[in-house]
Design an enzyme around this catalytic site. Structure first.
Site, PDB file in Angstrom:
ATOM      1  N   LYS A 176     -15.348  12.287   3.982  1.00 42.26           N
ATOM      2  CA  LYS A 176     -14.989  11.106   3.203  1.00 42.26           C
ATOM      3  C   LYS A 176     -15.308   9.862   4.022  1.00 42.26           C
ATOM      4  CE  LYS A 176     -11.438   8.442   2.509  1.00 42.26           C
ATOM      5  NZ  LYS A 176     -12.226   7.249   2.185  1.00 42.26           N
ATOM      6  N   GLY A 229      -9.939   6.053  12.447  1.00 42.65           N
ATOM      7  CA  GLY A 229      -9.464   4.934  11.633  1.00 42.65           C
ATOM      8  C   GLY A 229      -8.271   4.275  12.312  1.00 42.65           C
ATOM      9  N   THR A 233      -2.712   4.879   9.768  1.00 38.86           N
ATOM     10  CA  THR A 233      -3.249   5.961   8.918  1.00 38.86           C
ATOM     11  C   THR A 233      -3.183   7.283   9.690  1.00 38.86           C
ATOM     12  OG1 THR A 233      -4.810   4.317   8.081  1.00 38.86           O
ATOM     13  CG2 THR A 233      -5.135   6.561   7.340  1.00 38.86           C
ATOM     14  N   GLU A 251      -8.844   9.655  16.239  1.00 32.89           N
ATOM     15  CA  GLU A 251      -9.448   8.555  17.014  1.00 32.89           C
ATOM     16  C   GLU A 251      -8.983   7.258  16.365  1.00 32.89           C
ATOM     17  OE1 GLU A 251     -11.090   9.076  19.718  1.00 32.89           O
ATOM     18  OE2 GLU A 251     -11.297  11.233  19.490  1.00 32.89           O
ATOM     19  N   CYS A 285     -14.060  -0.322  17.876  1.00 34.52           N
ATOM     20  CA  CYS A 285     -12.772   0.074  18.463  1.00 34.52           C
ATOM     21  C   CYS A 285     -12.769  -0.121  19.967  1.00 34.52           C
ATOM     22  CB  CYS A 285     -12.474   1.529  18.116  1.00 34.52           C
ATOM     23  SG  CYS A 285     -13.811   2.628  18.618  1.00 34.52           S
ATOM     24  N   GLU A 387      -3.727  -4.911  17.291  1.00 33.38           N
ATOM     25  CA  GLU A 387      -5.184  -4.841  17.130  1.00 33.38           C
ATOM     26  C   GLU A 387      -5.619  -5.819  16.033  1.00 33.38           C
ATOM     27  OE1 GLU A 387      -6.969  -1.371  15.239  1.00 33.38           O
ATOM     28  OE2 GLU A 387      -8.560  -1.380  16.730  1.00 33.38           O
TER      29      GLU A 387
HETATM   30  P1  NAD Z   1      -8.305   3.044   7.945  1.00 31.43           P
HETATM   31  O1  NAD Z   1      -7.312   3.852   8.688  1.00 31.43           O
HETATM   32  O2  NAD Z   1      -7.829   2.079   6.950  1.00 31.43           O
HETATM   33  O3  NAD Z   1      -9.337   3.983   7.174  1.00 31.43           O
HETATM   34  C1  NAD Z   1     -10.092   4.970   7.838  1.00 31.43           C
HETATM   35  C2  NAD Z   1     -10.460   6.051   6.835  1.00 31.43           C
HETATM   36  O4  NAD Z   1      -9.280   6.702   6.432  1.00 31.43           O
HETATM   37  C3  NAD Z   1     -11.105   5.522   5.554  1.00 31.43           C
HETATM   38  O5  NAD Z   1     -12.093   6.428   5.133  1.00 31.43           O
HETATM   39  C4  NAD Z   1      -9.945   5.497   4.596  1.00 31.43           C
HETATM   40  O6  NAD Z   1     -10.297   5.569   3.244  1.00 31.43           O
HETATM   41  C5  NAD Z   1      -9.190   6.740   5.013  1.00 31.43           C
HETATM   42  N1  NAD Z   1      -7.785   6.774   4.619  1.00 31.43           N
HETATM   43  C6  NAD Z   1      -6.960   5.734   4.385  1.00 31.43           C
HETATM   44  N2  NAD Z   1      -5.743   6.185   4.049  1.00 31.43           N
HETATM   45  C7  NAD Z   1      -5.790   7.537   4.085  1.00 31.43           C
HETATM   46  C8  NAD Z   1      -4.841   8.572   3.843  1.00 31.43           C
HETATM   47  N3  NAD Z   1      -3.610   8.297   3.478  1.00 31.43           N
HETATM   48  N4  NAD Z   1      -5.237   9.838   3.985  1.00 31.43           N
HETATM   49  C9  NAD Z   1      -6.495  10.142   4.366  1.00 31.43           C
HETATM   50  N5  NAD Z   1      -7.447   9.198   4.600  1.00 31.43           N
HETATM   51  C10 NAD Z   1      -7.085   7.909   4.471  1.00 31.43           C
HETATM   52  O7  NAD Z   1      -9.208   2.346   9.064  1.00 31.43           O
HETATM   53  P2  NAD Z   1     -10.396   1.319   8.819  1.00 31.43           P
HETATM   54  O8  NAD Z   1      -9.797  -0.004   8.474  1.00 31.43           O
HETATM   55  O9  NAD Z   1     -11.422   1.917   7.937  1.00 31.43           O
HETATM   56  O10 NAD Z   1     -11.053   1.256  10.274  1.00 31.43           O
HETATM   57  C11 NAD Z   1     -10.632   0.395  11.276  1.00 31.43           C
HETATM   58  C12 NAD Z   1      -9.795   1.133  12.286  1.00 31.43           C
HETATM   59  O11 NAD Z   1     -10.523   2.236  12.819  1.00 31.43           O
HETATM   60  C13 NAD Z   1      -9.425   0.282  13.480  1.00 31.43           C
HETATM   61  O12 NAD Z   1      -8.086   0.483  13.806  1.00 31.43           O
HETATM   62  C14 NAD Z   1     -10.323   0.814  14.580  1.00 31.43           C
HETATM   63  O13 NAD Z   1      -9.843   0.625  15.897  1.00 31.43           O
HETATM   64  C15 NAD Z   1     -10.380   2.254  14.238  1.00 31.43           C
HETATM   65  N6  NAD Z   1     -11.527   2.900  14.854  1.00 31.43           N
HETATM   66  C16 NAD Z   1     -11.290   3.774  15.879  1.00 31.43           C
HETATM   67  C17 NAD Z   1     -12.351   4.378  16.527  1.00 31.43           C
HETATM   68  C18 NAD Z   1     -12.127   5.348  17.655  1.00 31.43           C
HETATM   69  O14 NAD Z   1     -13.053   6.061  17.991  1.00 31.43           O
HETATM   70  N7  NAD Z   1     -10.942   5.416  18.236  1.00 31.43           N
HETATM   71  C19 NAD Z   1     -13.660   4.104  16.107  1.00 31.43           C
HETATM   72  C20 NAD Z   1     -13.858   3.209  15.061  1.00 31.43           C
HETATM   73  C21 NAD Z   1     -12.777   2.614  14.436  1.00 31.43           C
END
Ligand code: NAD
Length: 484
Positions: A176, A229, A233, A251, A285, A387
């Site tokens: 997804k 993400g 979440t 992650e 990130c 963040e």
């Molecule tokens: P998010 O958590 O809002 O969404 C990430 C993914 O999770 C999306 O595909 C979203 O649709 C899905 N999602 C949302 N709610 C869900 C649920 N209840 N169940 C299952 N899936 C769900 O994050 P974002 O805004 O897309 O991304 C930004 C975040 O990602 C930042 O916090 C960033 O630091 C982090 N990030 C971390 C890394 C890492 O490697 N640690 C890398 C890139 C981004």
């Protein structure tokens, strides 16, 4: 590429509309205009994907490593052959400069696939001899069906970073991508068909977290979840999967420190830490958003960083000369601006940036922000603790190594840090004592795909990359054979 794109799910080797025909608007961040529709899939689509994945998985796991290697490499070749189209799509969908998508996102997506196609052919496991009594060996078998959920900041890059090891290890995948940036995952689905990936081995479902992410993470046939993400979440996914003991790799967010010592190469440090703060509009990130500078060079460093920030060419992401594009959405832009207001309320001084940036013409309604440098905040300020994930960094002075370490570790997050100093012993000491998963010394974002990747504290659990990813996507089974 046509101006308007209707995205489709990829289930059982076919592209299709969501069963219930629910769609979301896809908005181009550089223009603020709708340019297509995204399926908002739900549990009905998921059941179709699970059925396809179940039918395909065992056969895929039994496919020879060489055959998996060949198919995955074909896919990587197709990414390279379509790199211009994919880079344009990524830039439009995400707002990132097309030059960055061409140099980083798309080449890295094919590299991910090639890397794991090769890595699985080198994957070995342990044997433990018990003298005259018995011999143990560890089988590492695919898990079955796994979920790969990715965010919007590096869309195809992180999507493939998860899918490649999962597929190489013999799993069937239900992936997804973020509903905010779905376009390259859709184009990738088309390339999977062209590459001859067997039906059902990979299924891509588009939609929001509540609509499809939730059902996917809790489905009884999904054995593991690889998630990248936000921290909240990740916490939610951990809670809802606790009862079913699914394997998790999380992650999550970061608030990474950058430590600049007086004995660094100042010119290089300013350029590289500026890049670390503002690359991809600060939406990586690993970006270093808390910058700590030894007092002796503080003024010179701050002056240099402001100059760097002001030198970045903000513009239409599709213009090859642009260095700094749009942030991903209006909601995200508002969130970042709220943190700038908060910084001012908390006594911070905005040295440069701090506002929305308005362009003319095609991008007049786009979500552009100025690279922003803030000083004068203490470490406990919410701007330094939460963040922001945008083009905003803070700079604070420190006197000695002990203070620098304390400031770096004064955070709930623990993803990455960078240290800038010519004192080798100091760098090793700090690398040992800093609480984070990735330490860069006199560099930033140097990536070797074999290394463990991930964070500690609120930045997640588990590691991706190299053998760590192959271990995550396999179940170890010990076999003990008696010598009789
Ligand atoms: P998010 O958590 O809002 O969404 C990430 C993914 O999770 C999306 O595909 C979203 O649709 C899905 N999602 C949302 N709610 C869900 C649920 N209840 N169940 C299952 N899936 C769900 O994050 P974002 O805004 O897309 O991304 C930004 C975040 O990602 C930042 O916090 C960033 O630091 C982090 N990030 C971390 C890394 C890492 O490697 N640690 C890398 C890139 C981004």
């Amino acid at each position: 590429m046509s101006r308007s794109v209707d995205i489709q799910n990829y289930i059982n080797g076919e592209l299709m509309a969501p069963f219930n025909e629910h769609y979301l608007d896809n908005i181009e961040p550089a223009t603020g205009q709708i340019y297509g529709r995204i399926p908002n899939s739900d549990a009905t689509d998921l059941e179709m994907a699970v059925k396809a994945a179940r039918a395909a998985q065992k056969k895929w796991a039994a496919t020879s490593l060489d055959a998996r290697f060949q198919i995955l490499n074909r896919l990587a070749d197709l990414i390279d052959a379509n790199s211009d189209r994919l880079a344009e799509a990524e830039s439009r969908d995400n707002g990132k400069p097309i030059a960055l998508a061409r140099q980083v996102d798309i080449p890295r997506a094919s590299a991910n696939i090639r890397f794991f196609a090769q890595a699985i052919t080198q994957f070995a496991s342990e044997s433990h001899a018990m003298g005259e009594i018995a011999i143990n060996y560890t089988l590492r078998q695919p898990l079955g069906i796994v979920a790969c959920i990715s965010p919007w900041n590096l869309p195809l890059y992180l999507f493939t970073w998860k899918i490649a090891p999962a597929l190489a290890a013999g799993n069937a995948v239900i992936a997804k991508p973020s509903e905010v940036t779905p376009l390259t995952a859709y184009l990738f689905s088309q390339l999977c068909i062209e590459a001859g990936l067997p039906k059902g081995v990979l299924n891509v479902l588009h939609g929001t977290g509540p609509s499809i992410g939730g059902p996917l993470t809790t489905h009884e046939h999904v054995k593991a979840i690889s998630f990248t993400g936000g921290t909240s979440t990740g916490q939610h996914i951990r809670q809802v999967t606790a009862k079913s003991f699914k394997k998790l790799s999380l992650e999550l967010g970061g608030k990474n420190p950058t430590l600049v010592f007086a004995d660094c190469d100042l010119e290089k440090t300013i350029a590289e830490t500026g890049r670390a703060a503002f690359a991809n509009q600060g939406q990586i990130c690993l970006c270093g958003s808390r910058i700590y500078v030894q007092r002796k060079i503080y003024d010179a460093y701050v002056k240099g960083l402001v100059k760097y920030a002001e030198s970045l060419r903000i513009g239409d992401p599709l213009d090859t000369e642009t260095q700094f594009g749009a942030v991903v959405s209006e909601t995200h832009m508002e969130k970042v601006l709220k943190y700038v207001d908060m910084a001012v309320e908390q006594g911070g001084k905005i040295l440069t940036g701090g506002s929305r940036h308005l362009l003319q013409g095609r991008c007049e309604s786009g979500y552009f922000l100025q690279p922003t440098v803030i000083t004068g905040l203490n470490n406990s300020s919410s701007v330094n603790q939460e963040e922001i994930f945008g083009p905003v960094c803070t700079v604070q002075p420190f006197d000695d190594e002990k203070e620098a370490l304390a400031l770096a570790n004064d955070s709930n997050y623990g993803l990455a840090c960078s240290i800038w100093s010519s004192d080798v012993q100091r760098c090793h000491r700090l690398a040992r004592d800093i609480e984070c998963g990735i330490v860069w010394v006199n560099c930033w974002l140097q990536r070797d795909l074999r290394t463990p990747f991930g964070g500690m504290k609120a930045s997640g659990i588990g590691r991706e990359g190299g053998v760590e990813a192959l271990r995550f996507f396999t179940e170890p089974k010990n076999v003990c054979i008696s010598y009789g």
